[in-house]
Write an enzyme that holds these catalytic residues in place. Structure first.
Site, short mmCIF file in Angstrom:
data_model
loop_
_atom_site.label_atom_id
_atom_site.label_comp_id
_atom_site.label_asym_id
_atom_site.label_seq_id
_atom_site.Cartn_x
_atom_site.Cartn_y
_atom_site.Cartn_z
N ASN A 107 0.87 -1.19 0.00
CA ASN A 107 0.00 0.00 0.00
C ASN A 107 0.90 1.23 0.00
OD1 ASN A 107 0.82 -0.34 2.75
ND2 ASN A 107 -0.76 1.08 3.35
N GLU A 114 7.41 -0.76 11.54
CA GLU A 114 6.19 0.06 11.38
C GLU A 114 5.08 -0.88 10.94
OE1 GLU A 114 6.03 3.19 12.09
OE2 GLU A 114 8.12 3.82 12.13
P1 NAD Z 1 3.36 -7.96 4.72
O1 NAD Z 1 3.87 -8.03 6.11
O2 NAD Z 1 2.66 -9.13 4.16
O3 NAD Z 1 4.56 -7.64 3.70
C1 NAD Z 1 5.39 -6.50 3.85
C2 NAD Z 1 6.73 -6.78 3.19
O4 NAD Z 1 7.39 -7.82 3.90
C3 NAD Z 1 6.63 -7.25 1.74
O5 NAD Z 1 7.68 -6.69 1.00
C4 NAD Z 1 6.81 -8.75 1.89
O6 NAD Z 1 7.32 -9.37 0.72
C5 NAD Z 1 7.81 -8.82 3.01
N1 NAD Z 1 7.85 -10.09 3.75
C6 NAD Z 1 6.85 -11.00 3.91
N2 NAD Z 1 7.29 -12.05 4.64
C7 NAD Z 1 8.59 -11.80 4.93
C8 NAD Z 1 9.58 -12.50 5.67
N3 NAD Z 1 9.34 -13.69 6.23
N4 NAD Z 1 10.81 -11.96 5.78
C9 NAD Z 1 11.09 -10.76 5.24
N5 NAD Z 1 10.18 -10.03 4.52
C10 NAD Z 1 8.95 -10.56 4.37
O7 NAD Z 1 2.43 -6.67 4.66
P2 NAD Z 1 1.57 -6.14 3.42
O8 NAD Z 1 0.34 -6.99 3.30
O9 NAD Z 1 2.46 -5.96 2.24
O10 NAD Z 1 1.16 -4.67 3.93
C11 NAD Z 1 0.04 -4.38 4.70
C12 NAD Z 1 0.42 -4.22 6.16
O11 NAD Z 1 1.38 -3.19 6.30
C13 NAD Z 1 -0.76 -3.81 7.02
O12 NAD Z 1 -0.72 -4.52 8.23
C14 NAD Z 1 -0.50 -2.33 7.27
O13 NAD Z 1 -1.08 -1.81 8.44
C15 NAD Z 1 0.99 -2.31 7.36
N6 NAD Z 1 1.49 -0.96 7.13
C16 NAD Z 1 2.03 -0.26 8.18
C17 NAD Z 1 2.48 1.03 7.99
C18 NAD Z 1 3.09 1.84 9.11
O14 NAD Z 1 3.77 2.81 8.82
N7 NAD Z 1 2.87 1.49 10.37
C19 NAD Z 1 2.38 1.62 6.73
C20 NAD Z 1 1.83 0.88 5.69
C21 NAD Z 1 1.39 -0.42 5.89
#
Ligand code: NAD
Length: 341
Positions: free
Chosen positions: A9, A107
């Site tokens: 996102n 985050e």
């Molecule tokens: P996600 O945790 O599925 O993935 C985030 C990233 O982590 C991706 O690049 C993914 O490929 C990578 N990833 C996944 N598994 C991994 C692992 N085992 N080791 C290392 N990297 C790995 O999250 P998403 O679905 O892409 O994003 C949505 C989430 O992000 C929601 O929970 C949202 O609240 C959060 N978010 C938080 C903020 C903030 O600033 N607090 C901002 C935006 C989104």
């Protein structure tokens, strides 16, 4: 070498928000953007090249979290990881990086409350709270998804809030009159829809949106992953719809009576990222803002941001803060040198 892992996102914003302070502090980076939004990151690489960023300073690896992400997290020569994404992935990253004692900035997700007292200016509050619930299809970590409204104005608020939410148009986002685009994937749409079904099964009322109103899409978008802004009322605080991050265009509206009660209920989730407080009583705004377990509190507004201000969450919403000074501290090391003379 800083490892940067970002979600799908706001894919350009969240990636550049990590790269900029990392290289400004003299680091090189290996960035792993979300596999769902690789094209945005690839286009950014082209621009970095055009802008003259020296080779080797910003390196982007494309791939899934399990492969490319974990390789970065487990690499002995990457001493720090800045991660934005879900709380579940953060737990895995914490475990996998622990043997290397890496520095982590996390985050994560949110279940953000909006608290609306009976002295709030509803003409400002309602359009802003519709925006804070449904902007970017609700796929912003800062979106409000638990709206607590003081009982005296609850009925009026609900009526006006639902009327305002219904004005939001869902469809092709390249059409300038459209407010809500498609969700990121079919699986995510199913997940978000399932929350609405669960709420209904628990006896909550869906006032508009999913399953209630017709979704009229343009001919070219009929198979897209669209969903109408959905407002749910009479949801219990312990319901998964009030406890878990839905991350879609769904918001729950519930009534409260007292300031003390609403603080307890707003804090009654595992997350602590962002909150909004609406009241014309300055003393109350300060009291409530101070007691909320939330890294960010907006009063009588939402998403008013200066990128220099500290950004980050409490509890399961994260560890550490980002923003000018905080990012500087994260991406640099303090060294104490004592010289005898
Ligand atoms: P996600 O945790 O599925 O993935 C985030 C990233 O982590 C991706 O690049 C993914 O490929 C990578 N990833 C996944 N598994 C991994 C692992 N085992 N080791 C290392 N990297 C790995 O999250 P998403 O679905 O892409 O994003 C949505 C989430 O992000 C929601 O929970 C949202 O609240 C959060 N978010 C938080 C903020 C903030 O600033 N607090 C901002 C935006 C989104």
């Amino acid at each position: 070498v800083a490892g940067l892992i970002s979600p799908w996102n706001l894919p350009l914003y969240l990636l550049t928000w990590k790269i900029a302070p990392a290289i400004a502090c003299g680091n090189t980076v290996v960035a792993k953007p979300s596999e769902m939004t690789s094209v945005t990151a690839w286009m950014m690489c082209k621009l970095l090249e055009k802008a003259g960023v020296p080779p080797g300073v910003v390196n982007v690896v494309f791939g899934t979290g399990a492969k490319a992400g974990e390789a970065l997290v487990c690499h002995p020569d990457v001493p720090l990881i800045s991660f934005t994404g879900s709380t579940l992935t953060a737990q895995r990253i914490t475990e996998r990086s622990a043997p290397h004692c890496k520095r982590l900035s996390l985050e994560l997700g949110g279940k953000n409350p909006a608290i609306i007292f009976d002295d709030a200016d509803l003409s400002q509050c309602i359009p802003t709270t519709v925006r804070s619930s449904f902007a970017n299809q609700g796929e912003i970590c800062l979106c409000t998804s638990r709206i607590f409204v003081q009982r005296g104005i609850y009925s009026e608020f609900l009526k006006r809030f639902v009327a305002e939410a219904k004005k939001w148009k869902t469809g092709n986002p390249s059409d300038p009159t459209v407010d809500v685009g498609a969700l990121i994937s079919k699986e995510h749409l199913e997940k978000v829809r399932n929350y609405v079904k669960k709420a209904q099964a628990e006896g909550a009322r869906v006032l508009c949106g999913e399953g209630v109103d017709p979704l009229a899409l343009p001919p070219g978008n009929q198979k897209g992953y669209f969903m109408l802004p959905t407002v749910i009322a009479e949801v219990k605080d312990e319901s998964c719809c009030m406890q878990e991050e839905i991350f879609g265009p769904v918001t729950c509206v519930v009534a409260f009576d007292t300031e003390e009660e609403v603080i307890q209920r707003a804090n009654g989730v595992k997350y602590g990222l962002a909150a909004t407080v609406w009241s014309s009583n300055v003393g109350r705004v300060h009291r409530v803002a101070h007691r909320l377990q939330s890294g960010l509190v907006w009063t009588n507004c939402w998403l008013v941001r200066d990128l220099n201000l500290p950004f980050g969450g409490m509890k399961a919403s994260g560890i550490g803060r980002e923003g000018a000074k905080d990012s500087y501290e994260f991406f640099t090391e303090v060294k104490t040198i004592t010289i005898k003379h």
